[in-house]
Design a protein around this motif. Structure first.
Motif, PDB file in Angstrom:
ATOM      1  N   LEU A 130       0.834  -1.206   0.000  1.00  0.00           N
ATOM      2  CA  LEU A 130       0.000   0.000   0.000  1.00  0.00           C
ATOM      3  C   LEU A 130       0.867   1.253   0.000  1.00  0.00           C
ATOM      4  O   LEU A 130       0.886   2.017   0.961  1.00  0.00           O
ATOM      5  N   ALA A 131       1.589   1.483  -1.093  1.00  0.00           N
ATOM      6  CA  ALA A 131       2.538   2.595  -1.170  1.00  0.00           C
ATOM      7  C   ALA A 131       1.896   3.943  -0.881  1.00  0.00           C
ATOM      8  O   ALA A 131       2.537   4.841  -0.346  1.00  0.00           O
ATOM      9  N   GLY A 132       0.633   4.122  -1.197  1.00  0.00           N
ATOM     10  CA  GLY A 132      -0.036   5.385  -0.961  1.00  0.00           C
ATOM     11  C   GLY A 132      -0.199   5.725   0.508  1.00  0.00           C
ATOM     12  O   GLY A 132      -0.380   6.882   0.865  1.00  0.00           O
ATOM     13  N   SER A 133      -0.107   4.721   1.375  1.00  0.00           N
ATOM     14  CA  SER A 133      -0.267   4.959   2.808  1.00  0.00           C
ATOM     15  C   SER A 133       1.051   4.908   3.573  1.00  0.00           C
ATOM     16  O   SER A 133       1.060   4.991   4.792  1.00  0.00           O
ATOM     17  N   TRP A 134       2.160   4.770   2.866  1.00  0.00           N
ATOM     18  CA  TRP A 134       3.462   4.697   3.528  1.00  0.00           C
ATOM     19  C   TRP A 134       3.777   5.983   4.259  1.00  0.00           C
ATOM     20  O   TRP A 134       3.492   7.080   3.773  1.00  0.00           O
ATOM     21  N   ARG A 135       4.441   5.854   5.411  1.00  0.00           N
ATOM     22  CA  ARG A 135       4.954   6.990   6.164  1.00  0.00           C
ATOM     23  C   ARG A 135       6.385   6.657   6.556  1.00  0.00           C
ATOM     24  O   ARG A 135       6.674   5.558   7.013  1.00  0.00           O
ATOM     25  N   PHE A 136       7.291   7.624   6.379  1.00  0.00           N
ATOM     26  CA  PHE A 136       8.712   7.418   6.649  1.00  0.00           C
ATOM     27  C   PHE A 136       9.176   8.367   7.743  1.00  0.00           C
ATOM     28  O   PHE A 136       8.764   9.523   7.790  1.00  0.00           O
ATOM     29  N   THR A 137      10.064   7.881   8.610  1.00  0.00           N
ATOM     30  CA  THR A 137      10.599   8.680   9.704  1.00  0.00           C
ATOM     31  C   THR A 137      11.965   9.255   9.321  1.00  0.00           C
ATOM     32  O   THR A 137      12.478   8.989   8.230  1.00  0.00           O
ATOM     33  N   SER A 138      12.558   9.983  10.259  1.00  0.00           N
ATOM     34  CA  SER A 138      13.868  10.582  10.005  1.00  0.00           C
ATOM     35  C   SER A 138      14.935   9.522   9.750  1.00  0.00           C
ATOM     36  O   SER A 138      15.898   9.770   9.025  1.00  0.00           O
ATOM     37  N   VAL A 139      14.781   8.346  10.329  1.00  0.00           N
ATOM     38  CA  VAL A 139      15.739   7.263  10.087  1.00  0.00           C
ATOM     39  C   VAL A 139      15.770   6.910   8.600  1.00  0.00           C
ATOM     40  O   VAL A 139      16.836   6.748   8.003  1.00  0.00           O
ATOM     41  N   GLU A 140      14.592   6.806   7.995  1.00  0.00           N
ATOM     42  CA  GLU A 140      14.526   6.487   6.574  1.00  0.00           C
ATOM     43  C   GLU A 140      15.030   7.637   5.703  1.00  0.00           C
ATOM     44  O   GLU A 140      15.599   7.401   4.641  1.00  0.00           O
ATOM     45  N   ILE A 141      14.831   8.870   6.160  1.00  0.00           N
ATOM     46  CA  ILE A 141      15.353  10.021   5.402  1.00  0.00           C
ATOM     47  C   ILE A 141      16.866   9.935   5.317  1.00  0.00           C
ATOM     48  O   ILE A 141      17.457  10.047   4.239  1.00  0.00           O
ATOM     49  N   VAL A 142      17.503   9.722   6.459  1.00  0.00           N
ATOM     50  CA  VAL A 142      18.974   9.648   6.496  1.00  0.00           C
ATOM     51  C   VAL A 142      19.465   8.494   5.631  1.00  0.00           C
ATOM     52  O   VAL A 142      20.378   8.656   4.814  1.00  0.00           O
ATOM     53  N   ARG A 143      18.860   7.322   5.782  1.00  0.00           N
ATOM     54  CA  ARG A 143      19.311   6.154   5.017  1.00  0.00           C
ATOM     55  C   ARG A 143      19.067   6.343   3.526  1.00  0.00           C
ATOM     56  O   ARG A 143      19.922   6.009   2.701  1.00  0.00           O
ATOM     57  N   THR A 144      17.927   6.897   3.156  1.00  0.00           N
ATOM     58  CA  THR A 144      17.616   7.107   1.740  1.00  0.00           C
ATOM     59  C   THR A 144      18.592   8.091   1.121  1.00  0.00           C
ATOM     60  O   THR A 144      19.090   7.870   0.008  1.00  0.00           O
ATOM     61  N   ARG A 145      18.886   9.165   1.827  1.00  0.00           N
ATOM     62  CA  ARG A 145      19.879  10.131   1.316  1.00  0.00           C
ATOM     63  C   ARG A 145      21.240   9.478   1.157  1.00  0.00           C
ATOM     64  O   ARG A 145      21.949   9.715   0.183  1.00  0.00           O
TER      65      ARG A 145
END
Length: 108
Positions: free
Chosen positions: A52-67
């Motif tokens: 359900l990609a439309g309902s995904w929520r990401f935290t700061s941990v995922e921001i850092v890792r994605t960057r």
């Protein structure tokens, strides 16, 4: 900085980003993020089904890792698997440094 200095900031762990917001914050396409989530390279979206990609929520941990993943892939022309390995190693080194500091030891 002295002990009397006051630092202010915003705790963003409680705030979450949508797929589109994460992609924009990391200067990548939403499809790029979706591919890394499906492969397990980006930590799974907080409390949501992968389907359900439309309902995904990401935290700061995922921001850092994605960057970090995007930077390694871009800067070193690395494939996603190698970028994920590099990100894992960087995170492990950071964790070990925190453990050493918390034990009152020097990193010298």
């Amino acid at each position: 900085m002295t002990q009397d200095d006051i630092l202010t900031g915003v705790l963003i762990d409680e705030a979450t980003l949508t797929l589109e917001e994460l992609a924009r914050a990391c200067a990548v396409e939403p499809g790029w993020v979706m591919e890394r989530v499906a492969a397990g390279f980006v930590l799974g979206p907080a409390g949501r089904s992968i389907s359900l990609a439309g309902s995904w929520r990401f935290t700061s941990v995922e921001i850092v890792r994605t960057r970090r993943l995007a930077a390694v892939e871009r800067d070193f022309d690395a494939n996603p698997e190698l970028a994920a390995l590099v990100a894992d190693l960087i995170e492990e080194v950071d964790r070990l440094k925190r453990t050493i500091r918390n034990a009152g030891l020097s990193l010298a």
